[in-house]
Design a protein around this motif. Structure first.
Motif, PDB file in Angstrom:
ATOM      1  N   GLU A 111       9.812  -3.775  -4.369  1.00  0.00           N
ATOM      2  CA  GLU A 111       9.981  -2.373  -4.795  1.00  0.00           C
ATOM      3  C   GLU A 111       9.956  -1.454  -3.576  1.00  0.00           C
ATOM      4  O   GLU A 111      10.571  -0.399  -3.555  1.00  0.00           O
ATOM      5  N   GLY A 137       1.086  -1.145  -7.206  1.00  0.00           N
ATOM      6  CA  GLY A 137       1.897  -2.211  -7.813  1.00  0.00           C
ATOM      7  C   GLY A 137       1.044  -3.294  -8.462  1.00  0.00           C
ATOM      8  O   GLY A 137       1.063  -3.468  -9.688  1.00  0.00           O
ATOM      9  N   HIS A 194       5.181  -3.927  -9.369  1.00  0.00           N
ATOM     10  CA  HIS A 194       5.644  -4.766  -8.232  1.00  0.00           C
ATOM     11  C   HIS A 194       4.478  -5.410  -7.494  1.00  0.00           C
ATOM     12  O   HIS A 194       3.349  -4.903  -7.532  1.00  0.00           O
TER      13      HIS A 194
HETATM   14 MN    MN Z   1       4.192   1.241  -6.240  1.00  0.00          MN
END
Ligand code: MN
Ligand code: HGY
Ligand code: MN
Length: 431
Positions: free
Chosen positions: A134, A103, A91
């Motif tokens: 996320e 992410g 993400h």
């Molecule tokens: Mn994460």
């Protein structure tokens, strides 16, 4: 169809690791707030990040698109390779005042792995997904991007509103996307699986002086919001015995949350035999109304985040915590309302894909440390739809969701070596 034998040379990988660190730091500067890293779902800095990632994906030779959930998606479909693709990614949204690697590192590393696969003419279709949301910061519900890819996006979510009153539907429209296209964001049946590379965000790998971890599964997670509703009144003239103080009630409950979560977990965690996957409960957000020093708080809104490797442990804890809130409120003569925003069961990683990943860690000369993830990840949502595996990199200091979050270049090197071995093995398996 021949499979190229080499993966990137150690020198190439070290240069790649340095470039990856630099890229993550540059993307970290693309923030809603000057001087700290905050990038919520489809806010303006996301466009800057996508412009940068898009150009890199195009450079690799990928076709690039943004789906209706705001996920940036790059696809490399080499001639002669079958339609079945491996999905890599993570993400690009963050928590407020975040670190630079949660992410984003997984997305930037995925692009480097795709670059190496293209350079080696690997006959394997690869899709990279930069998931739009996320953390669940802007609308309170996490995994919006991966829910759409997994075909689990509930249209009712479009009515959610952020702190400014903007609906999720409007946020998608404002980004130039069409919410009506959400069903088309779903991943196709021709998918081998999903690999998410991510920092551990915890203390285990550093404590054991390990570079990488192979994730056995991701703990279950419940998110709730509660409101303690008392009576605002004058702080100077209202006797203590006549108060209905919402913040005092919330404070008593928050201490009870910590006390209940500290109790030894009676049931063994499902995802392997690691204590680190025990019960945790957190109140991360508190908003007091009217939030004035000389007014007894009339209303308090709090968040609740409960996680455990064992779903029964989590569900029992949530039930007990919500009951505790009601009993504290009743005793204090105030109201308490609660709402569940998400109940995500624990998700084991795919055994076969994880076995291939473990073989590659071993082939790279590293010990295989299987471990559960106490943090939630897009892999837990995609893992309900297709085989999913996760590779952890050590988090120095065990720090994450904090500006001091970091990652070691050497661990990026080893993770790139493992990742390229992994893609090669998959290509061998499907030819
Ligand atoms: Mn994460
Ligand atoms: O909250 C989490 O576990 C993840 O970092 N989003
Ligand atoms: Mn996070």
């Amino acid at each position: 169809m021949t499979i190229p034998s080499q993966t990137a040379s150690p020198e190439q990988t070290s240069l790649a690791a340095a470039a990856i660190l630099e890229e993550c730091r540059l993307i970290a500067s693309m923030s809603e707030e000057p001087g700290r890293i905050t990038r919520r779902f489809l806010t303006p800095p996301v466009s800057q990040v996508y412009a940068r990632l898009r150009s890199q994906m195009l450079e690799v030779g990928m076709t690039v698109s943004v789906d209706s959930a705001g996920n940036l998606r790059g696809l490399w479909q080499p001639k002669g390779a079958g339609p079945r693709r491996m999905v890599l990614g993570s993400h690009i949204d963050t928590v407020p005042d975040a670190g630079a690697y949660d992410g984003v590192l997984g997305v930037v590393m995925a692009i480097e792995l795709a670059r190496q696969a293209v350079a080696n003419s690997l006959p394997l279709a690869i899709e990279i997904i930069a998931f739009s949301e996320e953390e669940g910061v802007r609308f309170g519900v996490p995994f919006l991007g991966s829910r759409a890819v997994a075909g689990r996006f509930d249209p009712a979510l479009l009515a959610l509103r952020d702190a400014e009153g903007v609906s999720l539907n409007q946020a998608i429209l404002d980004f130039g996307l069409d919410p009506g296209g959400l069903p088309q964001a779903q991943i196709g049946e021709d998918t081998i699986g999903f690999l998410e590379i991510h920092i551990e965000q915890g203390p285990v790998l550093e404590a054991e002086n390990l570079s990488l971890g192979v994730v056995t599964g991701i703990v279950g997670q419940t998110r709730c919001e509660l409101q303690f509703l008392g009576h605002a009144n004058h702080a100077g003239t209202t006797p203590m015995t006549l108060r209905h103080d919402a913040l005092a009630a919330a404070a008593e409950w928050i201490c009870a949350v910590e006390e209940i979560a500290r109790r030894p977990v009676l049931n063994p965690p499902l995802l392997g035999d690691h204590a680190e996957a025990a019960l945790v409960a957190t109140v991360g957000k508190v908003a007091t109304h009217p939030n004035a020093a000389n007014v007894i708080p009339g209303a308090v809104h709090v968040s609740l985040d409960v996680r455990a490797a064992h779903d029964a442990v989590r569900e029992e804890a949530v039930a007990e915590l919500l009951e505790k809130a009601s009993s504290i409120a009743m005793r204090r003569g105030i109201e308490c309302e609660s709402k569940r925003l998400m109940d995500q069961p624990a998700v084991p990683m795919d055994e076969q894909l994880t076995a291939v990943l473990a073989e590659c860690v071993e082939a790279a000369g590293l010990p295989v440390r299987r471990m559960p993830s106490g943090a939630g990840h897009d892999a837990m949502v995609l893992g309900t739809r297709l085989p999913a595996a996760m590779l952890f990199l050590q988090s120095p200091g065990g720090v994450s969701h904090h500006p001091n979050e970091s990652v070691r270049p050497h661990d990026i090197d080893t993770a790139l070596t493992v990742g390229s071995l992994f893609l090669r093995r998959l290509a061998l398996k499907i030819v």
